[in-house]
Design a protein around this motif. Structure first.
Motif, PDB file in Angstrom:
ATOM      1  N   PRO A   1      -4.048  12.933  -3.453  1.00  8.74           N
ATOM      2  CA  PRO A   1      -4.205  14.544  -4.155  1.00  8.74           C
ATOM      3  C   PRO A   1      -4.152  15.736  -3.369  1.00  8.74           C
ATOM      4  CG  PRO A   1      -5.904  12.917  -4.908  1.00  8.74           C
ATOM      5  CD  PRO A   1      -5.388  11.970  -3.653  1.00  8.74           C
ATOM      6  N   GLY A   2      -4.004  16.679  -3.690  1.00 12.66           N
ATOM      7  CA  GLY A   2      -3.867  17.817  -2.750  1.00 12.66           C
ATOM      8  C   GLY A   2      -2.899  17.858  -1.574  1.00 12.66           C
ATOM      9  N   SER A   3      -2.435  17.166  -0.989  1.00 14.91           N
ATOM     10  CA  SER A   3      -1.433  16.973  -0.524  1.00 14.91           C
ATOM     11  C   SER A   3       0.121  16.652  -0.283  1.00 14.91           C
ATOM     12  CB  SER A   3      -1.713  16.175   0.506  1.00 14.91           C
ATOM     13  OG  SER A   3      -1.033  16.020   1.776  1.00 14.91           O
ATOM     14  N   ASN A   4       0.779  18.328   0.325  1.00 14.43           N
ATOM     15  CA  ASN A   4       2.771  17.715  -0.307  1.00 14.43           C
ATOM     16  C   ASN A   4       3.309  16.715   0.917  1.00 14.43           C
ATOM     17  OD1 ASN A   4       4.568  18.625  -1.170  1.00 14.43           O
ATOM     18  ND2 ASN A   4       5.564  19.643   0.379  1.00 14.43           N
ATOM     19  N   ARG A   5       1.866  15.831   1.762  1.00 17.10           N
ATOM     20  CA  ARG A   5       2.969  15.088   2.536  1.00 17.10           C
ATOM     21  C   ARG A   5       2.480  13.787   1.580  1.00 17.10           C
ATOM     22  NH1 ARG A   5       4.868  17.823   7.591  1.00 17.10           N
ATOM     23  NH2 ARG A   5       3.749  19.805   7.043  1.00 17.10           N
ATOM     24  N   LEU A   6       3.744  12.951   2.623  1.00 18.46           N
ATOM     25  CA  LEU A   6       3.996  11.595   2.353  1.00 18.46           C
ATOM     26  C   LEU A   6       3.262  10.365   3.458  1.00 18.46           C
ATOM     27  CD1 LEU A   6       7.772  11.591   1.207  1.00 18.46           C
ATOM     28  CD2 LEU A   6       5.524  11.262  -0.360  1.00 18.46           C
ATOM     29  N   TYR A   7       2.376   9.549   2.173  1.00 16.71           N
ATOM     30  CA  TYR A   7       1.993   8.022   3.112  1.00 16.71           C
ATOM     31  C   TYR A   7       2.469   7.191   2.801  1.00 16.71           C
ATOM     32  CZ  TYR A   7      -1.613  11.983   4.064  1.00 16.71           C
ATOM     33  OH  TYR A   7      -2.706  13.264   4.212  1.00 16.71           O
ATOM     34  N   THR A   8       2.181   5.893   3.582  1.00 16.20           N
ATOM     35  CA  THR A   8       2.161   4.757   3.283  1.00 16.20           C
ATOM     36  C   THR A   8       0.979   3.865   3.155  1.00 16.20           C
ATOM     37  OG1 THR A   8       2.353   4.049   6.231  1.00 16.20           O
ATOM     38  CG2 THR A   8       4.250   4.599   4.485  1.00 16.20           C
ATOM     39  N   SER A   9       1.326   2.861   2.183  1.00 15.78           N
ATOM     40  CA  SER A   9      -0.529   2.351   1.793  1.00 15.78           C
ATOM     41  C   SER A   9       0.261   0.714   1.864  1.00 15.78           C
ATOM     42  CB  SER A   9      -0.698   2.736  -0.002  1.00 15.78           C
ATOM     43  OG  SER A   9      -1.639   0.983  -0.295  1.00 15.78           O
ATOM     44  N   TYR A  10      -0.187  -0.127   2.181  1.00 12.84           N
ATOM     45  CA  TYR A  10      -0.118  -2.027   2.447  1.00 12.84           C
ATOM     46  C   TYR A  10      -1.774  -2.832   2.886  1.00 12.84           C
ATOM     47  CZ  TYR A  10      -0.374   0.056   7.726  1.00 12.84           C
ATOM     48  OH  TYR A  10      -1.067   0.490   8.505  1.00 12.84           O
ATOM     49  N   GLN A  11      -1.452  -3.471   3.414  1.00 16.66           N
ATOM     50  CA  GLN A  11      -2.937  -4.059   3.532  1.00 16.66           C
ATOM     51  C   GLN A  11      -2.941  -4.779   4.631  1.00 16.66           C
ATOM     52  OE1 GLN A  11      -4.143  -7.094   0.284  1.00 16.66           O
ATOM     53  NE2 GLN A  11      -4.860  -5.803  -0.788  1.00 16.66           N
ATOM     54  N   PHE A  12      -4.217  -4.631   5.789  1.00 16.30           N
ATOM     55  CA  PHE A  12      -3.382  -5.667   6.906  1.00 16.30           C
ATOM     56  C   PHE A  12      -5.163  -6.166   7.352  1.00 16.30           C
ATOM     57  CE2 PHE A  12      -4.754  -5.322  11.766  1.00 16.30           C
ATOM     58  CZ  PHE A  12      -3.884  -6.168  11.914  1.00 16.30           C
ATOM     59  N   ASN A  13      -5.236  -7.493   7.221  1.00 15.73           N
ATOM     60  CA  ASN A  13      -6.482  -8.130   7.657  1.00 15.73           C
ATOM     61  C   ASN A  13      -7.211  -8.310   5.899  1.00 15.73           C
ATOM     62  OD1 ASN A  13      -5.763  -8.800  10.244  1.00 15.73           O
ATOM     63  ND2 ASN A  13      -6.548  -7.533  11.321  1.00 15.73           N
ATOM     64  N   GLY A  14      -6.343  -8.142   5.046  1.00 19.90           N
ATOM     65  CA  GLY A  14      -7.366  -8.201   3.537  1.00 19.90           C
ATOM     66  C   GLY A  14      -7.785  -6.827   3.049  1.00 19.90           C
ATOM     67  N   LYS A  15      -7.848  -5.890   4.255  1.00 22.18           N
ATOM     68  CA  LYS A  15      -8.021  -4.543   3.831  1.00 22.18           C
ATOM     69  C   LYS A  15      -6.858  -3.483   3.472  1.00 22.18           C
ATOM     70  CE  LYS A  15     -12.239  -5.235   6.702  1.00 22.18           C
ATOM     71  NZ  LYS A  15     -13.097  -4.287   8.010  1.00 22.18           N
ATOM     72  N   PRO A  16      -7.163  -2.686   2.835  1.00 21.57           N
ATOM     73  CA  PRO A  16      -6.105  -1.590   1.942  1.00 21.57           C
ATOM     74  C   PRO A  16      -5.995  -0.098   3.381  1.00 21.57           C
ATOM     75  CG  PRO A  16      -8.130  -1.681   0.629  1.00 21.57           C
ATOM     76  CD  PRO A  16      -7.922  -2.561   1.391  1.00 21.57           C
ATOM     77  N   VAL A  17      -4.690   0.228   3.354  1.00 19.29           N
ATOM     78  CA  VAL A  17      -4.729   0.488   4.791  1.00 19.29           C
ATOM     79  C   VAL A  17      -3.807   1.535   4.330  1.00 19.29           C
ATOM     80  CG1 VAL A  17      -3.847   1.225   6.675  1.00 19.29           C
ATOM     81  CG2 VAL A  17      -5.623  -0.489   6.777  1.00 19.29           C
ATOM     82  N   VAL A  18      -3.739   2.986   4.285  1.00 20.43           N
ATOM     83  CA  VAL A  18      -3.451   4.320   4.081  1.00 20.43           C
ATOM     84  C   VAL A  18      -3.450   5.317   5.111  1.00 20.43           C
ATOM     85  CG1 VAL A  18      -2.729   6.396   2.258  1.00 20.43           C
ATOM     86  CG2 VAL A  18      -4.297   4.651   2.074  1.00 20.43           C
ATOM     87  N   ARG A  19      -1.477   5.216   5.261  1.00 27.86           N
ATOM     88  CA  ARG A  19      -1.304   6.127   6.906  1.00 27.86           C
ATOM     89  C   ARG A  19      -0.336   7.053   6.458  1.00 27.86           C
ATOM     90  NH1 ARG A  19      -5.112   4.572  10.236  1.00 27.86           N
ATOM     91  NH2 ARG A  19      -4.986   2.098  10.792  1.00 27.86           N
ATOM     92  N   SER A  20      -0.563   8.193   7.179  1.00 34.09           N
ATOM     93  CA  SER A  20       0.400   9.835   6.741  1.00 34.09           C
ATOM     94  C   SER A  20       1.355   9.644   7.607  1.00 34.09           C
ATOM     95  CB  SER A  20       0.165  10.896   7.008  1.00 34.09           C
ATOM     96  OG  SER A  20       0.573  12.057   7.208  1.00 34.09           O
ATOM     97  N   THR A  21       2.739   9.830   6.840  1.00 38.34           N
ATOM     98  CA  THR A  21       4.402   9.747   7.604  1.00 38.34           C
ATOM     99  C   THR A  21       4.480  11.658   8.125  1.00 38.34           C
ATOM    100  OG1 THR A  21       5.381  10.559   5.885  1.00 38.34           O
ATOM    101  CG2 THR A  21       5.095   7.807   5.694  1.00 38.34           C
ATOM    102  N   GLY A  22       4.026  12.178   7.731  1.00 42.59           N
ATOM    103  CA  GLY A  22       3.774  13.346   8.702  1.00 42.59           C
ATOM    104  C   GLY A  22       4.657  14.414   7.234  1.00 42.59           C
ATOM    105  N   LEU A  23       5.206  13.660   6.664  1.00 42.06           N
ATOM    106  CA  LEU A  23       6.973  13.904   6.292  1.00 42.06           C
ATOM    107  C   LEU A  23       7.095  14.649   4.670  1.00 42.06           C
ATOM    108  CD1 LEU A  23       8.535  11.351   6.799  1.00 42.06           C
ATOM    109  CD2 LEU A  23       8.994  13.307   8.125  1.00 42.06           C
ATOM    110  N   PRO A  24       7.065  15.741   4.818  1.00 37.78           N
ATOM    111  CA  PRO A  24       6.737  16.179   3.235  1.00 37.78           C
ATOM    112  C   PRO A  24       7.398  15.415   2.277  1.00 37.78           C
ATOM    113  CG  PRO A  24       7.779  17.835   5.106  1.00 37.78           C
ATOM    114  CD  PRO A  24       7.541  16.701   5.723  1.00 37.78           C
TER     115      PRO A  24
END
Length: 377
Positions: free
Chosen positions: A11-34
């Protein structure tokens, strides 16, 4: 295990993020791309498959990456292994050092285009570097990101250096050449080894490193030729005699005016002896040239008007072309492979109207025997 990687937005960001699970925990990382359709397609096609491959191997796709310094070292190693000139290697090393100073040393997949642009802005505003200088500093940094992409480093899918906006290139003012009278006054005012340096630089048009690399065995006085086959790196005190003179020719013969032999005075007799004695030059040769240049200008009563030592080549070409020396001869003497660089600096050339084939004719028709005698004294 869940290897599902999806594109999400915060919310409030124009950047795209990736969402995945690692070791059973959710992870959200920015791609830095609009958020654009092109970027979404790019992420689906190139980024997500790499992330899944990393997850299959048990690695967090965006948490583990080699540092910037690792890839900069690869660039420097490649420049050496691929036979880049010593000066190019030195330039890359300087650029790599500058990049680490301004950007810090982090995993290479954490750098964003905006950081590169901030670095460029810093160099423009605080350091007042020209665009050419900035491009020189950015070259090894850009190659480092290319290496990371080629190495399929996770999280590095685009080169942020090539994406960065650079300042608009200002039209460079052409450096004002010296008149022949000013050349004579400069040479007359210069002492010892710097006098020899100016004679060779002004009357041959060859590069400064090549001037300092000339040895007695390179001189063919009978045929008025200097063989250019090595150069002294003017940035550093140490010498690399195997350095090529330029990219396209490892050796060429420079046809020179016969008048210079009398001006140079006594020459060494041993073939491998340097024509310009560098024994007492303790500092980097570029510093020595600049320091002696300033002294000679002062002694000759000539205003610099922004003219640096590089103007020796510019002056040679200017005087030669203005007095109808064949441009092909000028091109060869300055170490270029064709007329393109000469035409770029001086405009269209009319080969049919150039009637002087010998530089000696041009020089000697303009310098009186009395002036020549003063220079040699």
């Amino acid at each position: 295990m869940n290897y599902n990687v999806t594109i999400v937005k915060k919310p409030g960001s124009n950047r795209l993020y990736t969402s995945y699970q690692f070791n059973g925990k959710p992870v959200v990382r920015s791609t830095g791309l609009p958020d654009t359709s092109v970027n979404r397609a790019h992420i689906n096609k190139f980024i997500i498959p790499k992330y899944i491959a990393a997850l299959v191997e048990g690695r967090d796709p965006t948490a583990v990456a080699r540092k910037l310094s690792y890839y900069l070292d690869k660039v420097l190693e490649n420049s050496k292994n691929r036979g880049k000139s010593y000066s190019t290697q030195a330039t890359y090393a300087s650029g790599a050092k500058k990049a680490l100073e301004l950007l810090g040393d982090r995993p290479i997949n954490t750098y964003k285009t905006c950081e590169i642009e901030k670095m460029i802005d810093s160099m423009v505003s605080k350091r007042k570097n020209s665009q050419k200088t900035i491009s020189t500093y950015l070259a090894p940094l850009s190659l480092a990101f290319d290496e990371a992409i080629k190495n399929e480093e996770v999280g590095v899918d685009r080169n942020p250096v090539t994406l960065a906006t650079r300042p608009k290139r200002e039209k460079e003012e052409k450096m004002k050449p010296f008149t022949l009278a000013e050349v004579m006054n400069m040479i007359h005012a210069a002492p010892g080894e710097f006098k020899k340096f100016l004679i060779l630089a002004f009357f041959t048009g060859i590069r400064h490193g090549e001037v300092l690399g000339i040895q007695r065995g390179d001189l063919d006085i009978e045929n008025n030729i200097i063989s250019i086959n090595k150069q002294f790196n003017i940035t550093y005190s140490q010498e690399n005699a195997k350095l090529k003179t330029h990219k396209n020719k490892s050796q060429y013969d420079s046809k020179v005016p016969s008048i210079i032999w009398g001006l140079l005075g006594e020459l060494p007799t041993v073939p491998n002896a340097n024509v310009i004695d560098r024994t007492n030059m303790k500092k980097a040769k570029r510093d020595w040239i600049r320091e002696e240049w300033g002294k000679a200008l002062f002694e000759a009563g000539i205003k610099a008007e922004g003219r640096t030592p590089y103007v020796t080549r510019h002056t040679f070409v200017s005087i030669a072309l203005s007095t109808k020396v064949n441009p092909l001869l000028v091109t060869n003497n300055t170490g270029h492979t064709d007329l393109k660089m000469i035409e770029k600096a001086y405009g269209t050339l009319d080969l049919q109207k150039e009637d002087f084939e010998d530089l000696s004719d041009m020089i000697q028709k303009q310098i009186s025997a009395q002036d020549a005698g003063k220079l040699a004294s």
